[in-house]
Scaffold this motif. Sequence first.
Motif, PDB file in Angstrom:
ATOM      1  N   THR A   1       0.802  -1.214   0.000  1.00  0.00           N
ATOM      2  CA  THR A   1       0.000   0.000   0.000  1.00  0.00           C
ATOM      3  C   THR A   1       0.841   1.274   0.000  1.00  0.00           C
ATOM      4  O   THR A   1       0.316   2.347  -0.287  1.00  0.00           O
ATOM      5  CB  THR A   1      -0.944   0.031   1.215  1.00  0.00           C
TER       6      THR A   1
ATOM      7  N   ASP B   1      -5.492   3.004  -3.372  1.00  0.00           N
ATOM      8  CA  ASP B   1      -6.862   2.670  -3.003  1.00  0.00           C
ATOM      9  C   ASP B   1      -7.186   1.319  -3.629  1.00  0.00           C
ATOM     10  O   ASP B   1      -7.347   1.204  -4.844  1.00  0.00           O
ATOM     11  CB  ASP B   1      -7.834   3.742  -3.516  1.00  0.00           C
TER      12      ASP B   1
ATOM     13  N   SER C   1      -9.647  -0.665  -2.131  1.00  0.00           N
ATOM     14  CA  SER C   1     -10.815  -1.042  -1.341  1.00  0.00           C
ATOM     15  C   SER C   1     -11.750  -1.979  -2.107  1.00  0.00           C
ATOM     16  O   SER C   1     -12.509  -2.735  -1.480  1.00  0.00           O
ATOM     17  CB  SER C   1     -11.577   0.205  -0.887  1.00  0.00           C
TER      18      SER C   1
END
Length: 228
Positions: A113, A126, A128
């Motif tokens: 990340t 991102d 997610s």
Amino acid sequence: MAMTIRKSAMTRLGTALTCLALVAGCGNDPQNQNTGLDLIQELVANLSSEPPAPPSPQIISQALAETEGPLELFQREDNQRWGLMLKLEENRGYETFGTAFRQTATMRNGLLTATRGFGGDLMSVDISEVAPLISGRKPGQGTRIVRFLGDEDKTTELRFQCSVTVGQSVAVTSGALDVMARQVTETCQGDGREITNNYLVDSNGRSVSAKQWVTPLNGYFLTQTLRQ
């Protein structure tokens, strides 16, 4: 939530860094010998070699014997340079690993990340939408947004549309790790680029071995869990 600091890892790396800065004093005093320093010095020799040699089983065994806590092997695909990273801290599931050269990589369930100290670093990502698919070992579609340090130290954003597919189960044995994992592939397209990330994900949803695209400058990192 406050960070959980692994003091033993920080102390071990701090000692090694101090000895590197004062190598004559650490190396010549028989009462101040540090076998961890020998390991770090061997890594320094490796990082300056052309081409770099892969980490030997002896180095990995020594690193496991002389450290505590989670340990990861990182390798750049483009030039094969590598480093051993100890877990330094954890914050809400995000684990930060570091080398003796003050390079760090942050991961969540084994998915990269952020990086620092490599140049052209991954500032944030991102994932997610795709992370639950990868960790859950489920096929599906999702978006990946990568933010990296580009020209003039400005943050640039790339947006990818990704497809996650799942393959067969395989045995993964490396260092102190011996688990069964499922092959998971993430294929992404966007901004004129196509990237493919390959993961081996265990039953806990953690990638224990992977080839992950980081940034345009750094290309792919190969990550391998040596101890959880």
